[in-house]
Enzyme design. Sequence first.
Site, PDB file in Angstrom:
ATOM      1  N   SER A   1       3.785  -3.070  21.968  1.00 30.91           N
ATOM      2  CA  SER A   1       3.178  -3.241  23.160  1.00 30.91           C
ATOM      3  C   SER A   1       4.109  -2.561  24.225  1.00 30.91           C
ATOM      4  O   SER A   1       4.975  -3.068  24.467  1.00 30.91           O
ATOM      5  CB  SER A   1       2.662  -4.318  23.559  1.00 30.91           C
ATOM      6  OG  SER A   1       1.702  -4.917  22.542  1.00 30.91           O
TER       7      SER A   1
ATOM      8  N   ARG B   1       5.881 -12.893  30.022  1.00 32.68           N
ATOM      9  CA  ARG B   1       6.851 -12.251  29.534  1.00 32.68           C
ATOM     10  C   ARG B   1       8.389 -12.048  30.424  1.00 32.68           C
ATOM     11  O   ARG B   1       8.955 -11.173  30.432  1.00 32.68           O
ATOM     12  CB  ARG B   1       6.490 -10.519  29.529  1.00 32.68           C
ATOM     13  CG  ARG B   1       5.324 -10.390  28.567  1.00 32.68           C
ATOM     14  CD  ARG B   1       5.514 -10.498  27.024  1.00 32.68           C
ATOM     15  NE  ARG B   1       4.367 -10.543  26.298  1.00 32.68           N
ATOM     16  CZ  ARG B   1       3.654 -11.582  26.258  1.00 32.68           C
ATOM     17  NH1 ARG B   1       3.747 -12.949  26.525  1.00 32.68           N
ATOM     18  NH2 ARG B   1       2.383 -11.506  25.414  1.00 32.68           N
TER      19      ARG B   1
ATOM     20  N   GLU C   1       6.823  -3.151  29.526  1.00 29.63           N
ATOM     21  CA  GLU C   1       7.458  -4.398  28.967  1.00 29.63           C
ATOM     22  C   GLU C   1       8.647  -4.142  28.166  1.00 29.63           C
ATOM     23  O   GLU C   1       9.518  -4.963  28.094  1.00 29.63           O
ATOM     24  CB  GLU C   1       6.323  -5.010  27.767  1.00 29.63           C
ATOM     25  CG  GLU C   1       6.789  -6.327  27.340  1.00 29.63           C
ATOM     26  CD  GLU C   1       5.422  -6.679  26.171  1.00 29.63           C
ATOM     27  OE1 GLU C   1       5.881  -7.102  25.139  1.00 29.63           O
ATOM     28  OE2 GLU C   1       4.540  -6.742  26.798  1.00 29.63           O
TER      29      GLU C   1
END
Length: 336
Positions: free
Chosen positions: A222, A154, A318
């Site tokens: 998410s 990520r 995130e």
Amino acid sequence: MAQSLQPFHTFSLPSQCPQISVITDNRQLQQQSFSLPFCILGEGSNTVFLNDYQGVVIKMATTGITVTQRVHDYLLEIAAGENWHQLVAYTLKQGMPGLENLALIPGTVGAAPVQNIGAYGVELAKFVEYVEYFDIASKQFIRLSAEQCEFGYRDSIFKHGLKNKAVITKVAFALPQLWQPELSYGPLQQLEQVTPQAVFEQVIKTRNSKLPDPYVLANAGSFFKNPIIANALLNELLLVYPQLPHYYYDGEHHKVAAGWLIEQAGLKGHRIAGIEVHQQQALVLVNHGNSRGSDLVTMVKYIQQQVWQRYQIKLQHEVRLINGDAEYLINLEEPA
């Protein structure tokens, strides 16, 4: 005159900004002023405006797909504003599989390299040939190879060295003509017939069973990264929580499932104002409305604290949080 940002980010908190600039041709970027604070936006599925933004929101809405067949692969050159899931569906329809594990991830192609999107055992970096970006300082278009993008979990150079210095305009992918399925994640191991279309459909089915449609129930997908922890800590945790899902990361670390940690901490359904930990998937925070950015910040801090107290693991969000005129990172404040 202030413009509402609520339709421009899928978490849909009430917020406004002075100016929204929609880019449909990359040449517009050369005339675009970057003197004020600015925020680059695709479909706003991984960005939350916590309150009114004090700068210019630049929405990338360019389109275009070019395909070149090479000896061993297909080269796809994709404009930044193209929808990611529609691109995945297009590649399968054209007989160019490889991206099917990444089906139904919301957002645009241009946003995908920033956090190196990934799902079900596949990361975007595996297929990137180059990323083209507009360099704000020089007003030139520059290409980076996959290696130069410094992809990580990520993560990429666009979150670090090129943050606030670049606008991604095009992404090129190399899809091998010899297809090799990636079936390491649970639901995909049960497939009776292994075809690209079958993997694609199973991924969609699995995601739909866990993740609410952001256009029906406001959310940003998410919300937390799956933490990467040292093997020593993992071994300690497995003695207490033998069911903890964990995945090899490197010789000294494993990745553990953030959603599982949150769920086992008893936080499913926990609610602050209209912000709720989703009932089906604890990794997702949803917004039922009547909520403010401060409610979301309170929720994130509470989840971080509960997970830390239970597992000694620091959760990082995130999703990109924009506060006033800058990005805002909510870091765990460890108890003394």
